[in-house]
Enzyme design. Structure first.
Site, PDB file in Angstrom:
ATOM      1  N   ASP A 172      57.403  55.203   1.669  1.00 43.75           N
ATOM      2  CA  ASP A 172      58.670  54.770   2.265  1.00 43.75           C
ATOM      3  C   ASP A 172      59.553  54.186   1.178  1.00 43.75           C
ATOM      4  O   ASP A 172      59.070  53.819   0.094  1.00 43.75           O
ATOM      5  CB  ASP A 172      58.441  53.733   3.374  1.00 43.75           C
ATOM      6  N   GLU A 239      55.566  49.936   3.357  1.00 37.52           N
ATOM      7  CA  GLU A 239      55.295  48.798   2.458  1.00 37.52           C
ATOM      8  C   GLU A 239      56.523  47.929   2.302  1.00 37.52           C
ATOM      9  O   GLU A 239      56.432  46.706   2.206  1.00 37.52           O
ATOM     10  CB  GLU A 239      54.822  49.320   1.091  1.00 37.52           C
TER      11      GLU A 239
END
Ligand SMILES: *[C@@H]1O[C@H](CO)[C@@H](O)[C@H](O)[C@H]1NC(C)=O
Ligand SMILES: *[C@@H]1O[C@H](CO)[C@@H](O)[C@H](O)[C@H]1NC(C)=O
Ligand SMILES: *[C@@H]1O[C@H](CO)[C@@H](O)[C@H](O)[C@H]1NC(C)=O
Length: 575
Positions: A172, A239
């Site tokens: 991400d 994250e």
């Protein structure tokens, strides 16, 4: 690297030319290796070079692992090192990274769980892309999807008695602020290659890690390498917003499958290498600070503000905030802590560290006076203070609803980042003890973390302390054990290989101010490292978390050499 834990990057503070502290790196802390935060010239480092001592003077205090190349697969390693340094391979690596950057995988702070929040669907094309882009990986490795978008790849080794190697990353990315789009030299999801770097959000943090690992393995598979030691990959997908949907599920899934302490070593994203004191230092993160938010809530009777008491709940809370700030935790640079270990390495191997600082550090083990002198000099830097000690910041305050009504309630949120040698309990207990006296003075009962400390009966109001969010400092990874030496030797080999052996790097244990996805994996191994082999020489942070994020192609190739060497070294090492 989680932006919420990122220490702000230092500005252009003047720096002593010959004794330069490295600039902050992102990161994780993100990652931030501790000393890499030492930024400003405010530390008394401005001594001239004639005071600088030889780097070898006390090099033994920070022993260096030898560069490490695999023996059993030495021929393969040499073949790959030659391949990886060709222009054709650079083009291939660039194409892989560029294609990955073109698929936006943004995560947002307010995202709901997978299955409820439609925005996670943006991740699906990326996962599908990986299957196309890395055909051999998807043919030979077993892929387990966890919570839909979490990816665990297992590359089964021939010897099941060896503890596996775990490589982590996250795919991400931090959202691109809509208003910043026109500040990008190339559109943020273009993946444009300008002949030197791949540009775009995620090109560094952390698609360079995920794509770097997968490219290394794809090439190893093309060469028919079959591992002896199992290699497991764990890729999170949120994250940047805390990892709760990704690593928060991946960690428990790995624990269930492999059991506690089941991995020889874990390497996740983290710090890289940069220049300091006249040398280049790589600093794998061996620690992470803890985290706690303390809610301080004062309640007093309401009423009309025309007949007020001497102190409203807002006034009482203000007195408490003033008291906390007047008694902030004092950082201690304790011997044996990761921060001290790193200082020792800079002193031992940085030829341009000022002599008086170097001397104080090297004597600190024997002389408390010297330790204090080193501490005093090092802690003058605000960034370094933050890395060493438990920090405190009152970040939120609420109270009152109407100008003619006494506030019944006032709340402050105190954010602490907890020193590696401290704990959540020690931190919140300290706050409680600081506030008990004031609570008595204002005739408030005290309830702390669900425990009634003083009776509510007969009190004018109440003080309630609570915490919605806590994280202990991470267990400290030993820097005198085989996994650290293997990583350090691998770093030196990758660094030297990419430079034809013309330069060397010193490996020093580093420290995190923030947290990576590894916080969900503490039970899996005692040897967890946060390290990305990122070239941050000259303070280059590649635009992580801001505009113009980019990854130099040659650095990306060097990362691939690093991952390849790591896999081959770990395959034959006794760990
Ligand atoms: C927390 O710390 C206090 C003071 O150091 C100690 O008395 C108490 O036993 C600790 N509690 C826990 C749960 O560790
Ligand atoms: C504390 O407040 C209570 C309730 O208002 C009051 O009865 C009591 O006298 C106060 N105690 C002191 C020491 O002021
Ligand atoms: C390393 O050597 C090769 C071949 O001799 C050369 O093409 C390359 O430019 C050199 N790289 C560096 C970083 O010096």
């Amino acid at each position: 690297m989680d932006v919420k834990h990122t220490t702000e990057l230092p500005g252009g503070a003047p720096r002593a030319r010959r004794a330069r502290w490295p600039r902050a790196i992102a990161c994780a802390g993100v990652v931030l290796a501790a000393f890499l935060l030492l930024s400003s010239g405010r530390v008394r480092l401005g001594c001239s070079s004639r005071h600088a001592s030889k780097p070898s003077a006390d090099a033994a205090s920070c022993p260096q692992a030898n560069p490490l190349v695999p023996k059993a697969t030495g021929a393969l390693w040499s073949e790959l090192a030659a391949l990886h340094t060709t222009p054709a391979f650079l083009a291939r690596a660039v194409a892989q990274l560029s294609a990955a950057v073109k698929i936006p995988t943004e995560t947002f702070d307010d995202m709901g769980p997978v299955g409820e929040d439609a925005r996670w669907a943006s991740h699906a094309p990326f996962v599908e892309h990986l299957a196309q882009a890395f055909p051999l990986v998807h043919q030979k490795l077993a892929l387990q999807k966890v919570n839909t978008y979490g990816l665990i790849y297992t590359w089964q080794g021939s010897d099941a008695t060896l503890k596996p190697l775990l490589l982590m990353g996250h795919y991400d990315v931090v959202p691109v602020a809509p208003l910043s789009v026109d500040q990008w030299t190339y559109p943020p999801y273009s993946g444009h290659f300008d002949g030197e770097s791949v540009w775009g959000r995620g090109s560094s943090d952390d698609k360079s890690g995920v794509i770097g690992i997968l490219t290394s393995i794809e090439v190893l598979l093309e060469k028919n390498f079959a591992p002896t030691r199992t290699v497991v990959l764990s890729f999170g997908f949120d994250e940047e917003v805390g990892g709760y949907q990704g690593a928060g599920y991946l960690g428990p899934a790995l624990l269930e499958r492999f059991g506690p302490d089941s991995f020889a070593m874990v390497v996740d994203e983290g710090s890289g290498y940069t220049d300091a004191f006249g040398a280049v230092f790589a600093s794998p993160g061996i620690a992470e600070k803890g985290y706690v938010n303390v809610n301080v809530e004062v309640q007093t009777p309401g009423g009309h503000s025309s007949v007020p008491p001497a102190h409203t709940s807002i006034g009482i809370l203000a007195a408490m905030i003033v008291h906390l700030e007047a008694h902030a935790p004092v950082p201690v640079l304790a011997l044996g802590t990761p921060a001290f270990e790193m200082a020792t390495c800079f002193g031992a191997h940085g030829p341009e560290m000022p002599h008086h600082l170097k001397r104080a550090i090297s004597r600190a083990g024997k002389s408390e006076k010297a330790r204090r002198r080193a501490e005093e000099m090092l802690l003058e830097d605000r960034m370094f203070r933050a890395v060493v000690g438990t920090t405190q910041a009152v970040d939120i305050v609420h109270g009152g609803v109407k100008s003619n009504a006494l506030p019944e309630q006032a709340v402050a949120v105190v954010n602490h980042r907890i020193a590696t040698q401290s704990s959540v309990n020690a931190t919140i207990t300290r706050d409680t003890e600081l506030l008990l006296g004031l609570a008595a003075r204002f005739n408030l009962s005290v309830s702390a973390y669900g425990q009634q400390l003083t009776p509510a009966e007969g009190a004018y109001g109440s003080l309630t302390l609570s915490t919605p969010l806590t994280l202990e400092p991470a267990p400290i990874t030993p820097s005198d054990a085989a996994p650290f030496r293997l990583l350090a030797g691998t770093i030196r080999t990758a660094f030297q290989t990419a430079r034809n052996g013309t330069q060397d790097v010193v490996v020093a244990p580093g420290m995190m101010t923030g947290n990576t996805d590894t916080r969900f994996n503490w039970a899996l191994s005692q040897h967890i490292f946060r390290y990305g082999h990122d070239n941050q020489i000259g303070g280059n942070l590649h635009g992580i978390h801001t505009v113009n994020e980019h990854m130099s192609a040659s650095n990306f190739v060097e990362m691939i050499i690093f991952f390849t060497t790591l896999i081959l070294n770990a395959d034959e090492a006794a760990l």
